[in-house]
Scaffold this active site. Structure first.
Site, PDB file in Angstrom:
ATOM      1  N   ASP A 125       0.631  -0.767   0.159  1.00 47.35           N
ATOM      2  CA  ASP A 125       0.158   0.162  -0.023  1.00 47.35           C
ATOM      3  C   ASP A 125       0.790   1.057  -0.053  1.00 47.35           C
ATOM      4  O   ASP A 125       1.607   0.905   0.150  1.00 47.35           O
ATOM      5  CB  ASP A 125      -0.866   0.142   1.336  1.00 47.35           C
ATOM      6  CG  ASP A 125      -2.358   1.346   1.428  1.00 47.35           C
ATOM      7  OD1 ASP A 125      -2.220   1.292  -0.390  1.00 47.35           O
ATOM      8  OD2 ASP A 125      -2.126   1.118   1.785  1.00 47.35           O
ATOM      9  N   ASN A 183     -10.623  -2.919  -6.426  1.00 42.70           N
ATOM     10  CA  ASN A 183      -9.648  -1.641  -6.776  1.00 42.70           C
ATOM     11  C   ASN A 183     -10.496  -1.659  -8.081  1.00 42.70           C
ATOM     12  O   ASN A 183      -9.836  -0.475  -8.544  1.00 42.70           O
ATOM     13  CB  ASN A 183      -8.725  -2.307  -7.306  1.00 42.70           C
ATOM     14  CG  ASN A 183      -7.894  -1.933  -5.736  1.00 42.70           C
ATOM     15  OD1 ASN A 183      -6.639  -3.089  -5.770  1.00 42.70           O
ATOM     16  ND2 ASN A 183      -8.093  -1.237  -4.742  1.00 42.70           N
TER      17      ASN A 183
HETATM   18  C1  IPE Z   1      -1.156   0.178  -3.666  1.00 41.91           C
HETATM   19  O1  IPE Z   1      -1.036   1.315  -3.471  1.00 41.91           O
HETATM   20  C2  IPE Z   1      -1.731  -0.264  -4.884  1.00 41.91           C
HETATM   21  C3  IPE Z   1      -2.707  -1.162  -4.795  1.00 41.91           C
HETATM   22  C4  IPE Z   1      -3.922  -0.891  -4.557  1.00 41.91           C
HETATM   23  C5  IPE Z   1      -2.653  -1.795  -6.466  1.00 41.91           C
HETATM   24  P1  IPE Z   1      -2.705   2.320  -3.750  1.00 41.91           P
HETATM   25  O2  IPE Z   1      -2.203   3.026  -4.820  1.00 41.91           O
HETATM   26  O3  IPE Z   1      -3.659   2.032  -2.723  1.00 41.91           O
HETATM   27  O4  IPE Z   1      -1.791   3.597  -2.793  1.00 41.91           O
HETATM   28  P2  IPE Z   1      -1.967   4.591  -2.162  1.00 41.91           P
HETATM   29  O5  IPE Z   1      -3.269   4.019  -0.795  1.00 41.91           O
HETATM   30  O6  IPE Z   1      -3.407   5.319  -2.571  1.00 41.91           O
HETATM   31  O7  IPE Z   1      -1.675   5.935  -1.260  1.00 41.91           O
HETATM   32 MG    MG Z   2      -4.159   2.325  -0.570  1.00 48.59          MG
END
Ligand code: IPE
Ligand code: MG
Length: 234
Positions: free
Chosen positions: A14, A62
């Site tokens: 994350d 996501n």
């Molecule tokens: C994690 O980083 C990567 C995935 C979920 C693919 P994030 O995209 O969640 O990063 P933040 O939480 O917005 O900083």
């Molecule tokens: Mg994240």
């Protein structure tokens, strides 16, 4: 030197977006850097003696991100999975895929299935990629498989082992150490049942900055834990 090495490490990667934002860059820069960090991390974790590594790469939630970001992530998966084939074969790594195919680009599904098939006889190291995965979704799909399986179990006396046989993680042991980067202290629907007795390590480091030194901190934290599994211990 760390002596007590966890058998199964799970990581919630994350902080890619925040890493990019801190530098005034678009979020995709963070994802690309995060992917590079991942490639390096798989190597040093494998070399540490850990036997099973599970990675939360893309959750079923996501999809709610902007289409452009989702598309970019799918592109990263496609190119990295292609590269992973060679490395997995060379390092005698068996790859597992946790998650559902629905919604993923056909090329990514084909590549994942191919990678899992090609490495199915390997046994030196196990790498589980959670792509289009969430714990609750896995439970629902597992119960569906259980209901459809030949009835060599008794619904009225259902055992945990009966369900385990139908889960995406059928070939993986329980998680011993779960690591989450970026300072968030929650599981976000990752391997909920498999982490029932996992030790939880949270670090404020953003995923692209994850390093062997931080992994070492996590191992030291794990080594210091007394795991009792509901008993009163020794
Ligand atoms: C994690 O980083 C990567 C995935 C979920 C693919 P994030 O995209 O969640 O990063 P933040 O939480 O917005 O900083
Ligand atoms: Mg994240």
């Amino acid at each position: 030197m760390v002596e007590k090495i966890p058998r199964h490490v799970a990581i919630i990667l994350d902080g890619n977006g925040r890493w990019a934002k801190q530098r005034g860059l678009p979020r995709m820069f963070g994802h690309r850097r995060g992917a590079q960090t991942l490639v390096k991390s798989i190597r040093f974790i494998r070399e540490s003696g850990v036997k099973y590594l599970s990675l939360f790469c893309f959750s079923t939630e996501n999809w709610q991100r902007p289409a452009e970001e989702v598309q970019g992530l799918m592109g990263i998966f496609a190119s990295h999975i292609r590269r992973l084939v060679k490395e997995a074969v060379k390092s005698n790594t068996r790859v597992h895929w946790l998650g559902r195919p629905d919604g993923l680009p056909a090329t990514v599904v084909e590549q994942l299935i191919n990678l899992v098939r090609k490495t199915s006889e390997n046994d030196q190291f196990h790498l589980a990629l959670a792509i289009n995965y969430s714990g609750r979704d896995e439970i629902i799909r597992s119960v569906g498989r259980l209901a459809a399986s030949p009835c060599n179990f008794d619904w009225r006396n259902l055992q945990w082992e009966d369900l385990v046989k139908c889960m995406d993680t059928v070939n993986l042991p329980d998680v011993d150490l779960l690591i989450r980067t970026s300072g968030e202290c929650r599981l976000s629907n990752f391997m909920l049942l498999q982490s029932a007795y996992a030790e939880l390590f949270f670090t404020s480091v953003l995923w692209p900055d994850f390093s062997q030194a931080i992994f070492h901190d996590a191992l030291q934290f794990y080594e210091g834990r007394e795991r009792r599994f509901g008993t009163i211990g020794q």
